[in-house]
Design an enzyme around this catalytic site. Structure first.
Site, PDB file in Angstrom:
ATOM      1  N   TYR A   1       8.565  -5.046  -5.934  1.00 16.17           N
ATOM      2  CA  TYR A   1       7.426  -5.799  -6.126  1.00 16.17           C
ATOM      3  C   TYR A   1       6.920  -6.269  -7.454  1.00 16.17           C
ATOM      4  CZ  TYR A   1       3.242  -8.151  -4.013  1.00 16.17           C
ATOM      5  OH  TYR A   1       2.040  -9.208  -3.943  1.00 16.17           O
TER       6      TYR A   1
ATOM      7  N   THR B   1       1.405   7.502  -5.680  1.00 16.71           N
ATOM      8  CA  THR B   1       0.998   6.159  -5.392  1.00 16.71           C
ATOM      9  C   THR B   1      -0.406   6.558  -4.600  1.00 16.71           C
ATOM     10  OG1 THR B   1       1.223   4.398  -3.583  1.00 16.71           O
ATOM     11  CG2 THR B   1       2.123   6.559  -3.180  1.00 16.71           C
ATOM     12  N   LEU B   2      -0.984   5.426  -4.357  1.00 19.05           N
ATOM     13  CA  LEU B   2      -2.449   5.446  -3.655  1.00 19.05           C
ATOM     14  C   LEU B   2      -2.173   4.827  -2.271  1.00 19.05           C
ATOM     15  CD1 LEU B   2      -5.046   5.114  -6.340  1.00 19.05           C
ATOM     16  CD2 LEU B   2      -4.180   7.276  -5.133  1.00 19.05           C
TER      17      LEU B   2
ATOM     18  N   CYS C   1       0.585 -17.926  -9.801  1.00 16.64           N
ATOM     19  CA  CYS C   1       1.295 -16.953 -10.699  1.00 16.64           C
ATOM     20  C   CYS C   1       2.248 -17.573 -11.207  1.00 16.64           C
ATOM     21  CB  CYS C   1       1.248 -15.726  -9.969  1.00 16.64           C
ATOM     22  SG  CYS C   1      -0.006 -14.793  -9.469  1.00 16.64           S
TER      23      CYS C   1
ATOM     24  N   GLY D   1       2.856   5.045  -9.779  1.00 16.71           N
ATOM     25  CA  GLY D   1       2.642   3.686  -8.951  1.00 16.71           C
ATOM     26  C   GLY D   1       4.245   3.759  -8.343  1.00 16.71           C
TER      27      GLY D   1
ATOM     28  N   GLN E   1       3.235   2.464   1.564  1.00 15.76           N
ATOM     29  CA  GLN E   1       4.421   2.491   0.744  1.00 15.76           C
ATOM     30  C   GLN E   1       4.825   3.967   0.637  1.00 15.76           C
ATOM     31  OE1 GLN E   1       2.708   1.135  -3.082  1.00 15.76           O
ATOM     32  NE2 GLN E   1       3.813  -0.769  -2.804  1.00 15.76           N
TER      33      GLN E   1
ATOM     34  N   LEU F   1       7.866  11.413 -14.539  1.00 15.24           N
ATOM     35  CA  LEU F   1       6.605  10.941 -13.766  1.00 15.24           C
ATOM     36  C   LEU F   1       6.500   9.537 -13.506  1.00 15.24           C
ATOM     37  CD1 LEU F   1       3.947  11.594 -12.437  1.00 15.24           C
ATOM     38  CD2 LEU F   1       2.878  11.497 -14.550  1.00 15.24           C
TER      39      LEU F   1
ATOM     40  N   GLY G   1       5.414   2.349  -5.573  1.00 14.77           N
ATOM     41  CA  GLY G   1       6.170   1.143  -4.667  1.00 14.77           C
ATOM     42  C   GLY G   1       6.819   1.422  -3.775  1.00 14.77           C
ATOM     43  N   TRP G   2       7.977   0.963  -3.157  1.00 14.90           N
ATOM     44  CA  TRP G   2       8.768   1.498  -2.075  1.00 14.90           C
ATOM     45  C   TRP G   2       9.843   2.479  -2.682  1.00 14.90           C
ATOM     46  CZ3 TRP G   2       6.125  -3.224  -2.273  1.00 14.90           C
ATOM     47  CH2 TRP G   2       5.428  -3.504  -1.005  1.00 14.90           C
TER      48      TRP G   2
END
Length: 419
Positions: free
Chosen positions: A168, A232-233, A400, A211, A237, A208, A213-214
């Site tokens: 993404y 990730t948060l 966008c 983020g 995901q 490291l 993602g998947w």
């Protein structure tokens, strides 16, 4: 399953009702004047329900802006131009003409974004502009909620418009168009390899990723023989990334964690982060780079893929609340290259030593996502998302796309090493 209404950042539920605050009539009148002036200077046409038109500079074949409910449209636009235009689209107060693509309509506006409002009306901006709400600050407590509002919508939703890599962020295409969805997975892997190459990731590297993602980058790095820690948060995901890492057979080389970047410890040969800096927030950019500086081993390199905007526009808008922040990415802010260099230079020993820009590729990526989202809409709707959500995501992706088409937005892979 109950119907899911419009918004990530704006909260679930119906769009806000129009009120009639003091000065609303004046604001709507100003909005009408700004709209007429803008359309008259752009290669677009505006069409009203009674057949009246505002002819721009584009002629009969120009993109058509169809005003469906003029009173409500100008009331929303007058209340807050940046947010009101999008909310009016969500509410159906305006639409595109039958032969008009939404991104094609947005593109002329994006190309002249800084000059659309006449100078004599610029003073009204302070009256209608909203400040970013305090609860959107990316504190440790709030950052997880901001991320969850978008990325925890539904893994199935994202799977219906992303390619099989479930990436993404902007792809990196090898050749000029035409671009097809079939090209997207290869272009995404090319982008990931660009990040890993810039950070010097090889067999035996400790990496490291900020983020997850998947999980596509973590898998790709592990396939090189690297040992990857990815944070990730997003709980959804994390769950799917773990499944994808296991299916790829690299679980022994990948550790996935639900963790804030400020809470990571250790030392890594490479730090990588793809389009996560946009979720950090202006006041935390020094903290973000300080964390990378602290975690990067001697002789290591960091590569950050970042969406960028012109520095002057970033400074002008960093404190104001926009439609994207309200409905798509709460707490989000696109940086400028100058701002990132400054944050790293003033607060860390990191320096920018390499940069690769490929902004037009993001426009192509977004168009392919939007086409697949539209083509799979019945399946998206079956997940419980309603028509307002459809319009919201059409608007977001097309808006966008237009920004990248005209160069107002850019994307770059930025390599940082120690001075």
């Amino acid at each position: 399953m109950s119907t899911i209404h419009a918004t990530a950042g704006g909260g679930l539920g119906a769009l806000p009702h129009l009120r009639k605050p003091s000065g609303a009539f004046v604001h709507a009148a100003v909005a009408r004047q700004v709209f007429r002036s803008a359309i008259g200077r752009l290669p677009v046409r505006a069409v009203f329900p009674d057949g009246r038109t505002i002819e721009g500079t584009g002629g009969p074949g120009a993109p058509v802006f169809r005003v469906v409910r003029p009173r409500r449209f100008f009331a929303r636009l007058g209340k807050d131009t940046k947010i009101g235009l999008g909310e009016a689209y969500l509410a159906g107060d305006w639409a595109v003409g039958e032969e008009t693509d939404l991104a094609d309509l947005f593109t002329p506006f994006a190309a002249r974004l800084t000059t659309l409002v006449p100078p004599e009306l610029q003073r009204f901006r302070r009256v209608v502009d909203q400040a970013i709400p305090g609860h959107h600050r990316n504190t440790k407590a709030q950052a997880r909620d901001n991320i969850s509002a978008h990325y925890d919508l539904s893994n199935d939703l994202f799977g219906l418009f992303l390619d099989e890599t479930m990436t993404y962020s902007s792809a990196w295409f090898e050749r000029p168009g035409p671009y097809r969805f079939d090209d997207l997975a290869a272009a995404q892997l090319r982008k990931i390899d660009g990040v890993l190459d810039a950070a010097g990731v090889r067999a035996g590297s400790t990496v490291l990723e900020i983020g997850t993602g998947w999980g596509a980058l973590a898998v790709r790095a592990a396939e090189r023989g690297a040992l990857v820690t990815s944070i990730t948060l997003s709980t959804q995901q994390l769950q799917l990334a773990a499944e994808r890492v296991a299916r790829a057979g690299v679980a022994s080389r990948v550790q996935l964690r639900l963790c804030d970047y400020r809470d990571v410890h250790g030392s890594y040969d490479a730090v990588v982060s793809v389009e996560m800096i946009e979720a950090v927030g202006y006041e935390y950019w020094p903290t973000y780079f300080s964390a990378i500086d602290r975690l990067l081993a001697q002789g290591g390199a960091a590569c950050i893929q970042a969406i960028l905007m012109p520095h002057e526009r970033m400074l002008a808008t960093r404190g104001s609340f926009g439609w994207i922040q309200k409905y798509i990415f709460p707490g989000g802010l696109i940086p400028s290259l100058q701002a990132l260099e400054q944050a790293a230079g003033e607060h860390t020993s990191l320096r920018l030593t390499g940069s690769t820009q490929f902004g037009p590729d993001y426009g192509h990526t977004l168009r392919l996502w939007r086409q697949r989202f539209a083509g799979n809409w019945p399946r998206v709707q079956a997940l419980g998302f309603d028509e307002t959500f459809r319009r919201m995501w059409e608007y977001y992706l097309a808006y966008c796309e237009a920004g990248f088409r005209v160069g107002y937005l850019d994307v770059a892979q930025l390599r940082f090493t120690r001075a």
